[in-house]
Design a protein around this motif. Sequence first.
Motif, PDB file in Angstrom:
ATOM      1  N   PRO A  58       0.811  -1.215   0.000  1.00 38.34           N
ATOM      2  CA  PRO A  58       0.000   0.000   0.000  1.00 38.34           C
ATOM      3  C   PRO A  58       0.850   1.274   0.000  1.00 38.34           C
ATOM      4  CG  PRO A  58      -0.039  -1.015   2.165  1.00 38.34           C
ATOM      5  CD  PRO A  58       0.734  -1.943   1.278  1.00 38.34           C
ATOM      6  N   VAL A 118       8.631   1.640   7.149  1.00 34.84           N
ATOM      7  CA  VAL A 118       8.963   2.935   6.584  1.00 34.84           C
ATOM      8  C   VAL A 118       8.844   3.949   7.715  1.00 34.84           C
ATOM      9  CG1 VAL A 118       6.631   3.643   5.839  1.00 34.84           C
ATOM     10  CG2 VAL A 118       8.633   4.385   4.520  1.00 34.84           C
ATOM     11  N   MET A 119       9.650   4.992   7.671  1.00 35.39           N
ATOM     12  CA  MET A 119       9.640   6.029   8.701  1.00 35.39           C
ATOM     13  C   MET A 119       9.823   5.414  10.097  1.00 35.39           C
ATOM     14  SD  MET A 119       6.728   8.676   7.359  1.00 35.39           S
ATOM     15  CE  MET A 119       5.345   7.590   7.657  1.00 35.39           C
ATOM     16  N   GLY A 135      -4.537   5.034   9.482  1.00 37.14           N
ATOM     17  CA  GLY A 135      -3.496   5.171   8.461  1.00 37.14           C
ATOM     18  C   GLY A 135      -2.143   4.955   9.121  1.00 37.14           C
ATOM     19  N   LEU A 136      -1.096   5.343   8.443  1.00 33.81           N
ATOM     20  CA  LEU A 136       0.255   5.061   8.948  1.00 33.81           C
ATOM     21  C   LEU A 136       0.728   6.167   9.888  1.00 33.81           C
ATOM     22  CD1 LEU A 136       2.453   2.932   8.483  1.00 33.81           C
ATOM     23  CD2 LEU A 136       3.360   4.382   6.682  1.00 33.81           C
ATOM     24  N   MET A 137       0.514   7.404   9.473  1.00 35.25           N
ATOM     25  CA  MET A 137       1.018   8.547  10.247  1.00 35.25           C
ATOM     26  C   MET A 137       0.116   9.726   9.906  1.00 35.25           C
ATOM     27  SD  MET A 137       3.569   9.743  12.157  1.00 35.25           S
ATOM     28  CE  MET A 137       4.125  11.378  12.616  1.00 35.25           C
ATOM     29  N   THR A 168       0.340  10.502   5.866  1.00 39.21           N
ATOM     30  CA  THR A 168       1.510  10.083   5.112  1.00 39.21           C
ATOM     31  C   THR A 168       1.348   8.652   4.611  1.00 39.21           C
ATOM     32  OG1 THR A 168       2.841  11.522   6.497  1.00 39.21           O
ATOM     33  CG2 THR A 168       4.028   9.902   5.176  1.00 39.21           C
ATOM     34  N   TYR A 169       1.512   8.487   3.310  1.00 46.17           N
ATOM     35  CA  TYR A 169       1.579   7.191   2.606  1.00 46.17           C
ATOM     36  C   TYR A 169       0.276   6.380   2.590  1.00 46.17           C
ATOM     37  CZ  TYR A 169       6.700   7.663   2.492  1.00 46.17           C
ATOM     38  OH  TYR A 169       7.980   8.096   2.285  1.00 46.17           O
ATOM     39  N   LEU A 170      -0.372   6.280   3.732  1.00 48.81           N
ATOM     40  CA  LEU A 170      -1.547   5.419   3.837  1.00 48.81           C
ATOM     41  C   LEU A 170      -2.680   6.241   4.442  1.00 48.81           C
ATOM     42  CD1 LEU A 170      -2.423   2.411   3.514  1.00 48.81           C
ATOM     43  CD2 LEU A 170      -1.806   2.090   5.904  1.00 48.81           C
ATOM     44  N   PHE A 193      -4.847   2.981  -2.540  1.00 47.51           N
ATOM     45  CA  PHE A 193      -3.387   2.950  -2.397  1.00 47.51           C
ATOM     46  C   PHE A 193      -2.738   4.155  -3.075  1.00 47.51           C
ATOM     47  CE2 PHE A 193      -2.811  -1.923  -1.769  1.00 47.51           C
ATOM     48  CZ  PHE A 193      -3.517  -1.817  -0.576  1.00 47.51           C
ATOM     49  N   LEU A 194      -1.630   4.552  -2.512  1.00 45.46           N
ATOM     50  CA  LEU A 194      -0.857   5.696  -2.983  1.00 45.46           C
ATOM     51  C   LEU A 194      -0.363   5.487  -4.422  1.00 45.46           C
ATOM     52  CD1 LEU A 194       0.605   8.333  -1.995  1.00 45.46           C
ATOM     53  CD2 LEU A 194       2.531   6.857  -1.409  1.00 45.46           C
ATOM     54  N   PRO A 242      14.029   4.582   3.300  1.00 44.10           N
ATOM     55  CA  PRO A 242      12.860   4.440   4.179  1.00 44.10           C
ATOM     56  C   PRO A 242      12.924   5.344   5.413  1.00 44.10           C
ATOM     57  CG  PRO A 242      13.668   2.284   3.495  1.00 44.10           C
ATOM     58  CD  PRO A 242      14.710   3.283   3.074  1.00 44.10           C
ATOM     59  N   ALA A 278      12.690   8.480   6.161  1.00 38.24           N
ATOM     60  CA  ALA A 278      12.266   9.777   5.637  1.00 38.24           C
ATOM     61  C   ALA A 278      10.935  10.108   6.274  1.00 38.24           C
ATOM     62  CB  ALA A 278      12.138   9.717   4.117  1.00 38.24           C
ATOM     63  N   ASN A 279      10.946  11.083   7.153  1.00 36.93           N
ATOM     64  CA  ASN A 279       9.699  11.451   7.832  1.00 36.93           C
ATOM     65  C   ASN A 279       9.659  12.957   8.057  1.00 36.93           C
ATOM     66  OD1 ASN A 279      11.398  11.893  10.038  1.00 36.93           O
ATOM     67  ND2 ASN A 279      10.913   9.929  10.982  1.00 36.93           N
ATOM     68  N   LYS A 285       8.548  10.292  -1.817  1.00 38.50           N
ATOM     69  CA  LYS A 285       8.369   9.117  -0.965  1.00 38.50           C
ATOM     70  C   LYS A 285       9.592   8.210  -1.078  1.00 38.50           C
ATOM     71  CE  LYS A 285       5.557   6.511  -4.370  1.00 38.50           C
ATOM     72  NZ  LYS A 285       6.389   6.882  -5.465  1.00 38.50           N
ATOM     73  N   THR A 286       9.695   7.310  -0.141  1.00 34.66           N
ATOM     74  CA  THR A 286      10.761   6.316  -0.128  1.00 34.66           C
ATOM     75  C   THR A 286      10.928   5.693  -1.516  1.00 34.66           C
ATOM     76  OG1 THR A 286      10.412   5.846   2.183  1.00 34.66           O
ATOM     77  CG2 THR A 286      11.369   4.081   0.874  1.00 34.66           C
TER      78      THR A 286
END
Lengths: 80, 325
Positions: A10, A44-45, B9-11, B57-59, B105-106, B207, B209-210, B288-289
């Motif tokens: 994803p 990631v992150m 989500g992720l972040m 972020t991402y998701l 999805f991104l 990876p 990278a934030n 992104k990564t």
Amino acid sequence: MSEEKTVAAPFPGVFYRRPDPESPPFVNVGDVVEAGTVVGLIEVMKMFQEIQAGASGHVTAVLVENEQAVDAGQTLLTVE
Amino acid sequence: MALEILRPGLMTTVQDEGRTQGYALGMPPSGAMDRFSYHVANALVGNPSGAAVLECTYLGPEIGFSQATTFAVTGADLPVHLNGKEIQPWASHRAEAGDVLGFGFLRSGARAYIAVAGGIDVEPVMGSRSTYTLCGMGGFQGRALRAGDLLPVGADATGTPGRSLPAALVPDFAGPAELRVVVGLASYRVTPDSLAAFFETEWQVTPDANRVGYRYRGGLVEWVPRTQPRGAGSDPANVVDIGYPIGSIQIPGGTEPIALLNDAVTGGGYATIGTIISSDIQVAGQTKTGDVTRFCPVSIDAALGARQEARARLAKAREAIEARS
């Protein structure tokens, strides 16, 4: 012959097939998965996210190696 | 009115224009990484400039609306769903009570912005609602959102559904990014050949990278040999402590450059060889990564010119949104 389905990344990151280096992989070819079965992790992150199968079936192929970098949308494994 | 976080989500964090009043004390500003997408999201729903939004972020998250309202999603290219049906990004929509916002999805970019009429109404800390997760302050309880969180939304704002940004003004996040850099302050620590090579290299976002920083891979730099001065660390990448502007690039060990971004420490002892110009921070924040990034040296005048252009582009976007409502 049932329909082939895929599990995609994803988001981008590093794919892990096992929860930790000492444990067996989450899934192997031939395993039965259901919607929601964890098939791997993507890091990631500095965060790990569980990747789940979207549908049930047998795992027919795992297309990425452990600790391989993956891009968003990349197919991780196929399920039939 | 509240937003219920069904999946985080992720972040996903609450962000606004940033905590600039603490910057002089060394407080990182935080705030939306992609300012253009942030401001456009607010303009689309009719919020005043500076209202707080969600940065994902991402998701993407999954969010339930407790009451009817207006919302818009901008930023990274990822499919936006309302009750499972795909809807237009970069446009304002009406949500009814019980509706669910979700994402696919991104495709490109890294960060999407969700604005809701009235803004995310968390308590401001030091003049800002932005989340600074490293210190656990601002935003919603100082952290990224979790399933079950109920986010307060400003009352008495119905918003303006049916607005959109013309397609020609929507940024394209696909393909390699070029980030303009003003060379300095400690670029003298790198050999001239090595500095030139830095700007020729195709760097890849790792990876790591934030919101704090982006680490890149793809080359290495050579330091000018010297006896380290008193007060500097022993790594040749070390200098006597200096301020780190937002966007400054340091290369601990000489192999992996790190661009410091909105949540980064504001000073320390690594040589900063250049600083990404303010108007390109948002470009970095949408990589992104795995994405390829090139750095391009520019003068201060060019950087200031680019800042004016970015402001003009945002003003044009706001006018176009008003004209189409």
